[in-house]
Design a protein around this motif. Structure first.
Motif, short mmCIF file in Angstrom:
data_model
loop_
_atom_site.label_atom_id
_atom_site.label_comp_id
_atom_site.label_asym_id
_atom_site.label_seq_id
_atom_site.Cartn_x
_atom_site.Cartn_y
_atom_site.Cartn_z
N GLY A 204 -44.36 43.78 -61.11
CA GLY A 204 -45.08 44.56 -60.10
C GLY A 204 -46.54 44.15 -60.04
N GLU A 205 -47.44 45.14 -60.24
CA GLU A 205 -48.89 44.87 -60.22
C GLU A 205 -49.44 44.72 -61.63
OE1 GLU A 205 -48.47 49.37 -60.24
OE2 GLU A 205 -47.41 47.64 -59.46
N GLU A 206 -48.58 44.53 -62.61
CA GLU A 206 -49.01 44.43 -63.99
C GLU A 206 -48.94 42.98 -64.48
OE1 GLU A 206 -48.33 46.90 -68.15
OE2 GLU A 206 -46.92 47.10 -66.50
N PHE A 207 -49.99 42.55 -65.22
CA PHE A 207 -50.10 41.19 -65.73
C PHE A 207 -50.31 41.22 -67.24
CE2 PHE A 207 -51.40 41.15 -61.36
CZ PHE A 207 -50.89 39.99 -60.83
N SER A 208 -50.06 40.05 -67.87
CA SER A 208 -50.28 39.91 -69.30
C SER A 208 -50.96 38.56 -69.56
CB SER A 208 -48.97 39.96 -70.09
OG SER A 208 -48.39 41.24 -70.00
N HIS B 229 -47.86 45.22 -47.28
CA HIS B 229 -47.39 44.39 -48.39
C HIS B 229 -48.08 43.02 -48.43
CE1 HIS B 229 -44.30 47.14 -49.77
NE2 HIS B 229 -43.90 47.32 -48.50
N GLN B 230 -48.40 42.46 -47.26
CA GLN B 230 -49.06 41.15 -47.26
C GLN B 230 -50.43 41.22 -47.93
OE1 GLN B 230 -49.12 39.63 -43.27
NE2 GLN B 230 -46.97 38.95 -43.35
N ALA B 231 -51.17 42.30 -47.63
CA ALA B 231 -52.47 42.47 -48.28
C ALA B 231 -52.28 42.70 -49.77
CB ALA B 231 -53.23 43.64 -47.66
N GLY B 232 -51.23 43.46 -50.13
CA GLY B 232 -50.96 43.67 -51.54
C GLY B 232 -50.62 42.37 -52.26
N ASP B 233 -49.81 41.52 -51.59
CA ASP B 233 -49.51 40.23 -52.19
C ASP B 233 -50.77 39.39 -52.37
OD1 ASP B 233 -46.87 40.92 -52.27
OD2 ASP B 233 -46.27 39.76 -50.50
N ALA B 234 -51.69 39.46 -51.41
CA ALA B 234 -52.95 38.71 -51.51
C ALA B 234 -53.76 39.18 -52.70
CB ALA B 234 -53.75 38.84 -50.22
N VAL B 235 -53.76 40.52 -52.96
CA VAL B 235 -54.48 41.06 -54.12
C VAL B 235 -53.88 40.51 -55.40
CG1 VAL B 235 -54.96 43.15 -55.42
CG2 VAL B 235 -55.27 43.14 -52.96
N LEU B 236 -52.53 40.52 -55.48
CA LEU B 236 -51.87 40.03 -56.69
C LEU B 236 -52.17 38.54 -56.91
CD1 LEU B 236 -48.38 41.79 -56.37
CD2 LEU B 236 -50.34 42.47 -57.78
N ALA B 237 -52.19 37.75 -55.82
CA ALA B 237 -52.51 36.34 -55.92
C ALA B 237 -53.94 36.14 -56.39
CB ALA B 237 -52.27 35.64 -54.59
N HIS C 7 -54.84 51.63 -58.63
CA HIS C 7 -54.50 52.23 -57.33
C HIS C 7 -53.80 51.24 -56.41
CE1 HIS C 7 -56.96 55.57 -58.64
NE2 HIS C 7 -58.06 54.79 -58.70
N PHE C 8 -52.95 50.37 -57.00
CA PHE C 8 -52.32 49.34 -56.17
C PHE C 8 -51.34 49.94 -55.18
CE2 PHE C 8 -48.91 46.24 -55.41
CZ PHE C 8 -49.65 45.21 -54.85
N LYS C 9 -50.60 50.97 -55.58
CA LYS C 9 -49.61 51.55 -54.66
C LYS C 9 -50.28 52.12 -53.42
CE LYS C 9 -45.62 54.67 -54.59
NZ LYS C 9 -45.95 55.19 -53.27
N ILE C 10 -51.44 52.79 -53.63
CA ILE C 10 -52.15 53.36 -52.48
C ILE C 10 -52.66 52.21 -51.58
CG2 ILE C 10 -54.19 54.69 -51.80
CD1 ILE C 10 -53.88 56.24 -54.41
#
Length: 499
Positions: A407-411, A377-385, A367-370
């Protein structure tokens, strides 16, 4: 984590250092060879010059002795003439004694009877009353028939140093009839040596084959008559009538190059000694000059080489940083998609050679887009970090590679690990993120798809990605916040099946 790029310039830098040092050493070796050749030429030139000088002096002495010997032989033959005693004393003087007997540095010629008494004297018609029977030059002729005899130096009552030159007078039946003897002042040799130019520590010596010193330059009256039987020249004579050697003088203990030669066929040797320090005096000046220049150039080259190496290292470090930035996601610090693809291909080939498994985790933030639309976006970047940090702390091996896929996908690439080990890493990532959510309940969860394949000729690394993607999609279908192990496939009817 498999995130450090190898330094490609390490080996070239070492080679450059080795090349620089090798060039400096080669340059030093060339200069050393040139200096050595210069030293050898100075030595050879000194030896040749000394050989020529010794030969010239020996020839001069031999000529004068030969002239004097001819006078002695003429007297020895003349006194045996039957008419010699019937002529007047004045005419007898003219017949027996030529003008050579009155030359400078030559003493009078005496004719001695078998008892050693003076019978004739070249300087006067009335001979002096003297007997020389006890002198060595007389006794040696009474014992054997020999040619010209040159005596060791001796001193007259007036303090004059002389050497005697004598010949035996023989009767027609071979019996001893007396001696004809002359003398030569040692001042002749002294004046001859004094005309020569010597270095401060050079020397020249004239001695007989018994080792008695007749003359030496620099002149020292105490050395006249000194025995030098331990001289190398006497050890080599008569096997060698001339030669050269390097040794310390038995007289003053100075290291010299000695060149010696026999004086004609006479029992005399002349030797010149050139001080080794004098031979190489000019060479040492050139050595220090050239050595200083070579040392300065070598030092400058080495300093320049280290500056060049430092510049190469700085450039290499900059290239490494650029390569790292080009292969790293700036937000999370993980590898980017390009780095993942390159590493996956390399590990797939390695796994194919080793027949070892390769595991891949595909991770997606739920649910990253929501979340991004709600909190910005700053909070979203913090989640990705945060997710990137959880991945980085869970991948400990140097071969493990965590990457931001997009995007919000990792490997997460896990070479050499089977499903069990990969599942443990996936759960560690989820556990760490759960711990982070304890302080921030709004933090989203993640879904993980896990695939593990042993590379073979029928499949490629793309099949591993596809299998992990299918597992991730299944994790989403089953409710998110979980790990699903693949590979997962679908049949023609659209129902899920396990491959």
């Amino acid at each position: 984590m498999h995130g450090l790029m190898p330094r490609r310039t390490a080996v070239p830098a070492k080679r450059l250092l080795a090349l620089g040092i090798g060039l400096v050493l080669c340059f030093c070796a060339v200069c050393a060879a040139i200096l050595r050749e210069m030293a050898q030429k100075d030595y050879q030139h000194a030896r040749e010059a000394s050989t020529n000088l010794v030969a010239s002096i020996a020839s001069e002495i031999d000529r004068n002795i030969e002239l004097y010997d001819l006078s002695l032989q003429a007297v020895a033959d003349g006194v045996k003439l039957p008419e010699i005693n019937s002529i007047s004393p004045e005419l007898r003087q003219v017949v027996l004694f030529d003008r050579a007997a009155t030359a400078k540095d030559l003493g009078s010629i005496l004719v001695l009877n078998p008892a050693g008494d003076v019978m004739l004297d070249s300087t006067t018609a009335v001979p002096r009353q003297a007997n020389f029977a006890k002198h060595d030059f007389f006794r040696v002729h009474t014992r054997a028939t020999m040619g010209l005899y040159i005596s060791p130096p001796w001193v007259t009552p007036e303090g004059e140093y002389l050497i005697s030159l004598s010949r035996r007078i023989t009767n027609s039946d071979g019996s001893f009839a007396g001696v004809v003897a002359g003398s030569m002042r040692l001042s002749y040799f002294h004046n001859l040596f004094r005309k020569l130019n010597f270095g401060p520590s050079d020397s020249m010596a004239l001695f007989n084959t018994d080792g008695a010193m007749l003359m030496r330059a620099p002149f020292d009256i105490t050395k006249i008559g000194q025995s030098i039987k331990e001289s190398q020249a006497l050890k080599q004579f008569p096997a060698r009538r001339s030669g050269s050697y390097v040794t310390k003088s038995v007289v003053d203990h100075v290291s010299r190059l000695y060149v010696f030669q026999q004086v004609g066929n006479h029992p005399l040797l002349i030797a010149e000694g050139l001080a080794i320090d004098g031979i190489y005096a000019d060479w040492w000046q050139q050595f220090w000059l050239i050595g200083t220049l070579v040392a300065a150039l070598g030092g400058f080259s080495i300093v320049l080489m280290f500056y060049l190496l430092a510049a190469v290292k700085r450039r290499a470090a900059a290239e490494d940083r650029l390569a790292h930035l080009a292969s790293t996601d700036a937000l999370t610090g993980l590898a980017n998609r390009r780095r993942l693809d390159d590493t996956l291909d390399a590990e797939w080939r390695r796994g194919m050679r080793a027949k070892s498994p390769v595991s891949l985790l595909m991770i997606d933030v739920d649910h990253f887009k929501i979340f991004n639309d709600t909190y910005g976006h700053q909070a979203g970047d913090a989640v990705l970090a945060t997710v990137g940090r959880c991945i980085a702390t869970s991948t400990k091996r140097v071969t493990d590679l965590g990457a931001r896929y997009g995007g919000e996908e990792f490997s997460v690439l896990l070479p050499g690990i089977g499903k069990a080990g990969a599942l443990e890493v996936a759960e560690q990532i989820r556990t760490r993120l759960t711990a982070e959510r304890g302080s921030d309940p709004q933090l989203p969860t993640i879904s993980v798809g896990l695939a593990c394949l042993v590379p073979d000729d029928e499949r490629t690394s793309r099949d591993l990605i596809k299998a992990a993607d299918l597992a991730l999609y299944e994790a989403k279908r089953e409710g998110r916040d979980r790990v699903v192990v693949g590979p997962i496939g679908w049949d023609k009817s659209g129902k899920r099946r396990v491959a």
